[in-house]
Every structure is written in C-alpha cells, then in structure tokens.
Enzyme design. Structure first.
Site, PDB file in Angstrom:
ATOM      1  N   ASN A 100       0.798  -1.225   0.000  1.00 51.89           N
ATOM      2  CA  ASN A 100       0.000   0.000   0.000  1.00 51.89           C
ATOM      3  C   ASN A 100       0.831   1.276   0.000  1.00 51.89           C
ATOM      4  OD1 ASN A 100       0.288  -1.487   2.551  1.00 51.89           O
ATOM      5  ND2 ASN A 100      -0.422   0.414   3.484  1.00 51.89           N
ATOM      6  N   GLN A 119      -4.917  -3.826  -2.228  1.00 45.75           N
ATOM      7  CA  GLN A 119      -4.385  -2.811  -3.150  1.00 45.75           C
ATOM      8  C   GLN A 119      -4.275  -3.324  -4.584  1.00 45.75           C
ATOM      9  OE1 GLN A 119      -3.774   0.371  -2.548  1.00 45.75           O
ATOM     10  NE2 GLN A 119      -4.061   0.338  -0.336  1.00 45.75           N
ATOM     11  N   GLY A 130     -13.960  -2.932  -0.369  1.00 42.96           N
ATOM     12  CA  GLY A 130     -14.875  -2.184  -1.238  1.00 42.96           C
ATOM     13  C   GLY A 130     -14.408  -0.793  -1.618  1.00 42.96           C
ATOM     14  N   HIS A 131     -13.843  -0.073  -0.641  1.00 42.22           N
ATOM     15  CA  HIS A 131     -13.599   1.354  -0.908  1.00 42.22           C
ATOM     16  C   HIS A 131     -12.346   1.633  -1.731  1.00 42.22           C
ATOM     17  CE1 HIS A 131     -10.578   2.378   2.389  1.00 42.22           C
ATOM     18  NE2 HIS A 131     -10.949   1.174   2.736  1.00 42.22           N
ATOM     19  N   CYS A 148      -3.683   4.864   6.986  1.00 43.98           N
ATOM     20  CA  CYS A 148      -3.990   4.260   8.284  1.00 43.98           C
ATOM     21  C   CYS A 148      -2.940   4.581   9.335  1.00 43.98           C
ATOM     22  CB  CYS A 148      -4.072   2.749   8.158  1.00 43.98           C
ATOM     23  SG  CYS A 148      -4.744   2.209   6.631  1.00 43.98           S
TER      24      CYS A 148
HETATM   25  N1  PLP Z   1      -4.656  -4.207   3.455  1.00 40.96           N
HETATM   26  C1  PLP Z   1      -4.089  -3.260   2.708  1.00 40.96           C
HETATM   27  C2  PLP Z   1      -2.896  -3.602   1.874  1.00 40.96           C
HETATM   28  C3  PLP Z   1      -4.613  -1.959   2.699  1.00 40.96           C
HETATM   29  O1  PLP Z   1      -4.027  -1.018   1.965  1.00 40.96           O
HETATM   30  C4  PLP Z   1      -5.747  -1.680   3.493  1.00 40.96           C
HETATM   31  C5  PLP Z   1      -6.294  -0.312   3.551  1.00 40.96           C
HETATM   32  O2  PLP Z   1      -5.618   0.643   3.338  1.00 40.96           O
HETATM   33  C6  PLP Z   1      -6.319  -2.724   4.236  1.00 40.96           C
HETATM   34  C7  PLP Z   1      -5.739  -3.974   4.205  1.00 40.96           C
HETATM   35  C8  PLP Z   1      -7.513  -2.493   5.093  1.00 40.96           C
HETATM   36  O3  PLP Z   1      -8.685  -2.392   4.338  1.00 40.96           O
HETATM   37  P1  PLP Z   1      -9.960  -1.660   4.976  1.00 40.96           P
HETATM   38  O4  PLP Z   1      -9.685  -0.190   4.896  1.00 40.96           O
HETATM   39  O5  PLP Z   1     -11.107  -2.081   4.121  1.00 40.96           O
HETATM   40  O6  PLP Z   1     -10.067  -2.140   6.361  1.00 40.96           O
END
Ligand code: PLP
Length: 375
Positions: A150, A178, A199-200, A321
C-alpha cells in the site's frame, strides 16, 4: 482545480454504485435471512454481488465470504486458519511490509503461542523466494504475503509464492486489497488459497470487504453469533454495501490500468528531472500502475502535505492508516531508508480518474512549495 491522487487510501464511490445501492437503503430493507419475499430480495442482492466478485477472480460463489472491511478479511483469514489448524503446527510466515491488519493479527497470534517469521524485503520491496523456501518448516501452516504493497506499490511474485506454498502443503493467504483494483487476478492459476479485498479501494463503499477461501479449506470464525456467511461470519449482512462492492467489482476494467501507468510514468519523468533531490523509493517496475513514492531532500513530508492541501491536492505521506502515528513508516524502513529519508517521503497514488493535467498540477505546485520551504 482539485486533484485527488490518494487512491491507495480510498477511492471516490461511483455514481452507478450509489444507484445500485440506494434501493437497498430504502424500500428493499428485508433481512437476507428472512424467508418472505422482502428478505429473499435482499438475499438475491447479496448473492448477485457474490457472483460478481467470484467471476472477477475465477472463484466459485461459495468461496466468497463478505466481511466489514479488508481489515476484517485479513483477520478472519489469518486467525481463522491458524486457530483451526494449530494442531498441525504453529509456525506462520509473513513479511515485514504487510499492512497493520496482517501485522497486528500476527502479533495477536504470537500472544496465543504461534511463532511468526517476518521475511525481509530487498530495496525494491520484494521478498526473496529462496529465503521463503528456506523458512518453511515441518510445523508451518500458513504463508501470508500481500499481493501489492500500500505504500510503495511493490507487486510480489504471487503465482510463484503460491506454488511454493502448494508444494509444501502450506495454506497461502494474500492481502489483495491494493492489487484487486488494478490487477486481473486468477486465484486458481496463481495458487491462492485465501485472498482479502476491500470495497472502498475499487470505487465502492467503505466498511465492506470480502474474503475468498478455496473450497475444501476450513477455518474458524472469529466472531460469535448467527449463522450468516456459511456460518463463518456472524452478523446481519450489510446488504447495501455488499451490493455496492459487487457492482464496483463488476465495473473494474483492467484494460484501463495502462492509462494510469501512462500518467504515473509521465509524472515520474517530470518529478525526477525537475525536482531537485527527488528520488523514487522502490522499483519502477513490479509496481502498482498508479503508485509513486518519492523522497525529496531536505523537505518534511508533513509540511508539504499541509501546503498541498491548501491548493486542493490530496496525497499522503505513507499509508492513510498510519498518518496518526509519529514513527516513520515500517515499509520504508524495511526497504532500507533512513528515518530522515522516510520522513521526507510522499505517496501519490493515481487512479482511474486521474489525467496528465492532474500530474502537471501536482508537479507545478510541488516545485513552487519546495522552493518556498527550502529558500
Ligand atoms: N490491506 C491493505 C494492503 C490496505 O491497503 C488496506 C487499507 O488501506 C487494508 C488492508 C484495510 O482495508 P480496509 O480499509 O477495508 O479495512
């Protein structure tokens, strides 16, 4: 002008997706577990979405489990497999550059007595397949390696990793949150046993994800309650959002990923030539088409972001995040960056809606702001 180039953090929801979801937020409010027609209509909505996702990754409908997010899909895959199969062994392999959804799940399992090997990555963010092979032990039950990162967008050799897992009788999970938006994935061809999506990141709604689990592989649920999702994910389904992720998945057109790559390459050519002290983090190849992660000498990413925001440019420093965390990115550190270099790194993630004009707008403003900051 406004430029949103943080598509790795999230994507704008498509109008067609909203249209598809709306009836399920209004008149079609039945519980999919109810046997009367209003409930059955909701169940059909959920099942259609399951069909769309399965079709997209060459899976069967019964192999798709809806969750509340990519994070939950990762938790369910990793904890669900580990806890059920711990009598075969308690060793798991992952990498140092996983998303926190994976890393924190691993930490949780370590507290339960599992042993986790965290593979190093090279300066481009790739694992060494030989090191993976060597790290497999008698008691290894699971390998969890992300499809694409990511922060730096590195794409791993998934088919080969899956092949190694298969040859050694170890389950293989990949976090494809991703990758799914941009890469045409075939879970059968690529030897993937479990895969998480969200989804997003595909122009669908937030708060919904899905986990693919190959038929015949059993896992424990991680949340107690009702028997939804083949008794693997308790809780009344988020019908509208599930309908949304299904619609968004059906609209993914991977042939357009080349256009994103063109914008990215155009941006990089300009950035590396015109911005003094600008360096690309990671490899230019084996990378998600829209991902740019660059460091800019003597500039703090935090300062840049504030000023870019003032001219309506939305990008990020590291992953969305972890922006609340003050420590430098674990991914950038894993590919060998010094703290100072990590702190001067920004991530631009172009998506299906971005154009070369967007790239120009970002570059022109970056140059102006860097000039202001450094002089
Ligand atoms: N895994 C990866 C590689 C991500 O980039 C993300 C979100 O940025 C997630 C997991 C988590 O997904 P969610 O935002 O739907 O919890």
């Amino acid at each position: 002008m406004k430029v949103y180039a943080d598509n790795s953090a999230t994507t704008c929801i498509k109008e067609e997706v909203v249209e598809e979801m709306l009836p399920y937020l209004k008149e079609l409010y039945g519980n999919p577990s109810s046997s009367y027609s209003l409930g059955v209509t909701s169940k059909i909505g959920v099942d259609n979405a399951r069909h769309e996702i399965a079709k997209k990754i060459n899976a069967k409908e019964s192999e798709i489990y809806f969750t509340s997010s990519g994070t939950e899909a990762d938790n369910l895959a990793i904890k669900g497999i580990a806890r059920l199969h711990k009598y075969k062994g308690k060793h798991i392999i992952t990498t140092k550059i996983e998303h926190l959804a994976v890393l924190e799940s691993m930490k949780c399992l370590e507290k339960e007595g599992f042993l986790v090997t965290y593979l190093d990555v090279d300066k481009n963010g790739r694992i060494d397949l030989e090191e993976l092979r060597k790290s497999i032990r008698e008691d290894t039950i699971l390998i969890s390696i992300m499809y694409a990162n990511n922060e730096i967008g590195t794409v791993q050799e998934i088919e080969k990793i899956g092949g190694i897992a298969k040859a050694n009788g170890v389950f293989f999970h990949t976090d494809a949150v991703q990758a799914f938006p941009y890469i045409d994935i075939d879970v059968c061809k690529e030897n993937i046993d479990l895969m998480s999506i969200s989804g997003h990141k595909i122009h669908g709604p937030k708060g919904v994800g899905a986990l693919y689990v190959r038929e015949g592989i059993d896992f424990l649920r991680i949340q107690d309650g009702g028997h939804q999702e083949q008794n693997k994910r308790a809780g009344t389904e988020n019908v509208a959002s599930i309908v949304g992720i299904g619609k968004a998945a059906s609209m993914l057109d991977y042939s357009k990923a080349q256009d994103i790559l063109d914008v990215r390459e155009y941006f990089l050519d300009r950035a590396l030539k015109e911005i003094k002290g600008c360096k690309l983090n990671g490899d230019r190849e084996n990378r998600l088409p829209g991902n740019v992660n660059i460091q800019i000498e003597n500039v703090k990413a935090k300062d840049l972001l504030v000023k870019l925001d003032m001219c309506n440019i939305y990008i990020s420093a590291g992953s969305a995040c972890t922006t609340s965390s003050s420590s430098p990115s674990h991914v950038l550190k894993a590919i060998g960056l010094l703290n100072k270099e990590a702190e001067s790194s920004i991530r631009i993630s172009f998506g299906y809606d971005n154009t070369k004009e967007d790239a120009d707008y970002i570059i022109d403003n970056l140059k102006r702001i860097i000039n202001e900051i450094t002089n």
